[in-house]
Design an enzyme around this catalytic site. Sequence first.
Site, PDB file in Angstrom:
ATOM      1  N   GLU A   1       0.852  -1.204   0.000  1.00  0.00           N
ATOM      2  CA  GLU A   1       0.000   0.000   0.000  1.00  0.00           C
ATOM      3  C   GLU A   1       0.879   1.243   0.000  1.00  0.00           C
ATOM      4  O   GLU A   1       1.751   1.413   0.863  1.00  0.00           O
ATOM      5  CB  GLU A   1      -0.915  -0.015   1.236  1.00  0.00           C
ATOM      6  CG  GLU A   1      -2.004   1.034   1.142  1.00  0.00           C
ATOM      7  CD  GLU A   1      -2.979   0.960   2.314  1.00  0.00           C
ATOM      8  OE1 GLU A   1      -3.257  -0.149   2.801  1.00  0.00           O
ATOM      9  OE2 GLU A   1      -3.440   2.027   2.739  1.00  0.00           O
TER      10      GLU A   1
ATOM     11  N   HIS B   1      -2.783  10.421   0.593  1.00  0.00           N
ATOM     12  CA  HIS B   1      -2.891   9.115  -0.058  1.00  0.00           C
ATOM     13  C   HIS B   1      -2.715   9.236  -1.551  1.00  0.00           C
ATOM     14  O   HIS B   1      -1.950   8.520  -2.161  1.00  0.00           O
ATOM     15  CB  HIS B   1      -4.311   8.585   0.195  1.00  0.00           C
ATOM     16  CG  HIS B   1      -4.325   7.422   1.109  1.00  0.00           C
ATOM     17  ND1 HIS B   1      -5.207   6.409   0.972  1.00  0.00           N
ATOM     18  CD2 HIS B   1      -3.569   7.117   2.173  1.00  0.00           C
ATOM     19  CE1 HIS B   1      -5.011   5.523   1.915  1.00  0.00           C
ATOM     20  NE2 HIS B   1      -4.025   5.936   2.657  1.00  0.00           N
TER      21      HIS B   1
ATOM     22  N   ASP C   1       4.845 -14.414  11.099  1.00  0.00           N
ATOM     23  CA  ASP C   1       3.542 -14.857  10.618  1.00  0.00           C
ATOM     24  C   ASP C   1       2.500 -13.753  10.867  1.00  0.00           C
ATOM     25  O   ASP C   1       1.991 -13.615  11.980  1.00  0.00           O
ATOM     26  CB  ASP C   1       3.179 -16.149  11.374  1.00  0.00           C
ATOM     27  CG  ASP C   1       1.857 -16.748  10.935  1.00  0.00           C
ATOM     28  OD1 ASP C   1       1.060 -16.041  10.291  1.00  0.00           O
ATOM     29  OD2 ASP C   1       1.615 -17.924  11.267  1.00  0.00           O
TER      30      ASP C   1
ATOM     31  N   LYS D   1      -7.311  -1.605  11.264  1.00  0.00           N
ATOM     32  CA  LYS D   1      -6.639  -1.953   9.999  1.00  0.00           C
ATOM     33  C   LYS D   1      -5.442  -1.030   9.792  1.00  0.00           C
ATOM     34  O   LYS D   1      -4.367  -1.440   9.359  1.00  0.00           O
ATOM     35  CB  LYS D   1      -7.640  -1.847   8.848  1.00  0.00           C
ATOM     36  CG  LYS D   1      -7.122  -2.353   7.509  1.00  0.00           C
ATOM     37  CD  LYS D   1      -6.447  -1.305   6.676  1.00  0.00           C
ATOM     38  CE  LYS D   1      -6.038  -1.846   5.315  1.00  0.00           C
ATOM     39  NZ  LYS D   1      -5.197  -0.906   4.558  1.00  0.00           N
TER      40      LYS D   1
HETATM   41  C1  MEV Z   1      -5.785   2.809   5.071  1.00  0.00           C
HETATM   42  O1  MEV Z   1      -4.998   1.725   4.717  1.00  0.00           O
HETATM   43  C2  MEV Z   1      -5.882   2.889   6.565  1.00  0.00           C
HETATM   44  C3  MEV Z   1      -6.817   3.970   7.101  1.00  0.00           C
HETATM   45  O2  MEV Z   1      -8.126   3.795   6.550  1.00  0.00           O
HETATM   46  C4  MEV Z   1      -6.846   3.795   8.586  1.00  0.00           C
HETATM   47  C5  MEV Z   1      -7.860   4.665   9.288  1.00  0.00           C
HETATM   48  O3  MEV Z   1      -8.872   5.034   8.702  1.00  0.00           O
HETATM   49  O4  MEV Z   1      -7.615   4.912  10.498  1.00  0.00           O
HETATM   50  C6  MEV Z   1      -6.357   5.329   6.710  1.00  0.00           C
END
Ligand code: MEV
Length: 447
Positions: free
Chosen positions: A90, A399, A302, A286
Amino acid sequence: MPRRRKRDIIIKGFSKLLKEDKLKIVAELMDKQVEAMDLMMSFWHSDNKVQKIFDEFSENTISNFYIPYGVAPNVLINGKNYLVPLVIEESSVVAAASSSAKFWLERGGFKAEIIDTVKLGQVHFLWKGDKQKLLSVFDELKTFLRGATAKITANMEARGGGILDFELIDMTDKIPDYYQLLASFNTKDSMGANFINSCLEEFSVALKSFLGDHELFEGEEKEPQIIMSILSNYTPDCVVRSWVECDIEELDNVDDSMTGEEFASKFQLAVRIAEEDVYRATTHNKGIFNGVDAVVIATGNDFRAVEAAGHTYAARTGKYKSLSTVELKDGKFIYSLTLPMALGTVGGLTSLHPLAKQSLEMLGNPSAEELMMIAASVGLANNFAAVRSLVTKGIQMGHMKIHLMNILNHFEATDEEKTKAVEYFIGQKVSFNNVRQFLNKTRNLEK
Ligand code: MEV
């Protein structure tokens, strides 16, 4: 031109074929078979010995799948500065970790501590015997189990680890006759999966013979039925905590549009939302695993195990929640992440994968505990970067800036076009369409 293979054909004995023959079978599914073979083979390592190592990690290997290997500098943890290797596809993760690391470097860095390192495994069995009688000889059973695994545990004990304890868990109210023999372990610097599973399989044999042969259970249906023996990837007692803190005033410059105090309370609210709302919590966590997994993969560990444990831990109260928390107290912003993590710095892929070995060297050959602290701190760094963006400029600006390269590559932009695009998109909204338009314009102008 070789004929196109039908997709629904059953392939027998595939694993026994030569790699080249497997590759041919795969290529027969493609429109351009020769090109497909060439593409797959172009990702083979040029050194046959290295390629063989990769081939043997898994079954039916036909090629290698590349993922970028980056580094985040200036990750200060407990006063020690790390250059952290990150393997992740990513685009924004390494940049986010790096920018967050720099931000906290100027505010004392990350602090981290190991809360505990206990790992667990279970022998699941059915038994119709008398539980109280079993409990009365449980100490005897423990000694028997330790004796039965003495050969397996000798090396681990020499390294200061081994079996810690046993517990009998009665689950008969859920499933008739169902018990667990719950064993706890210290696996020192190894993740310990093989060690634990070997012990557990031996325990299951020993348990059967102990109960079957013991005079106390004479005349009863005493043989247990072993259902399965396996480690648990949930390690709520193998836990690391990483945190950062600073005066709220030190957050004054985070964003032009708000004071440090406003930022801190908006940030806290964002984390509170991730404590209350499962949809937000999943995305929030995530973002933590963006950083954690990248370190875990780079060091040959792992990541599925780490993710599985982390998400279960996030739901340990019965409700899935944010793994990180924020406290605003006495003018301080205290932001912390507590995470279970089973990592190793010896054994497994850590020394077999040439880049995993290198990653560990880059980190100064840390112990498993030190690696836990590094991975958790990078997770916190990524979480901070994400929530900081979300409560200020929004995520898309940063991003998409980084994603710009992916879009440019999609349109097969030349190096010159890329340089122009990077310059043009400073202060412009990056989107697929805008990049397309920019390139069309540039290309038309150049005609
Ligand atoms: C993107 O990989 C992760 C985010 O969505 C995490 C978040 O929203 O806290 C930017």
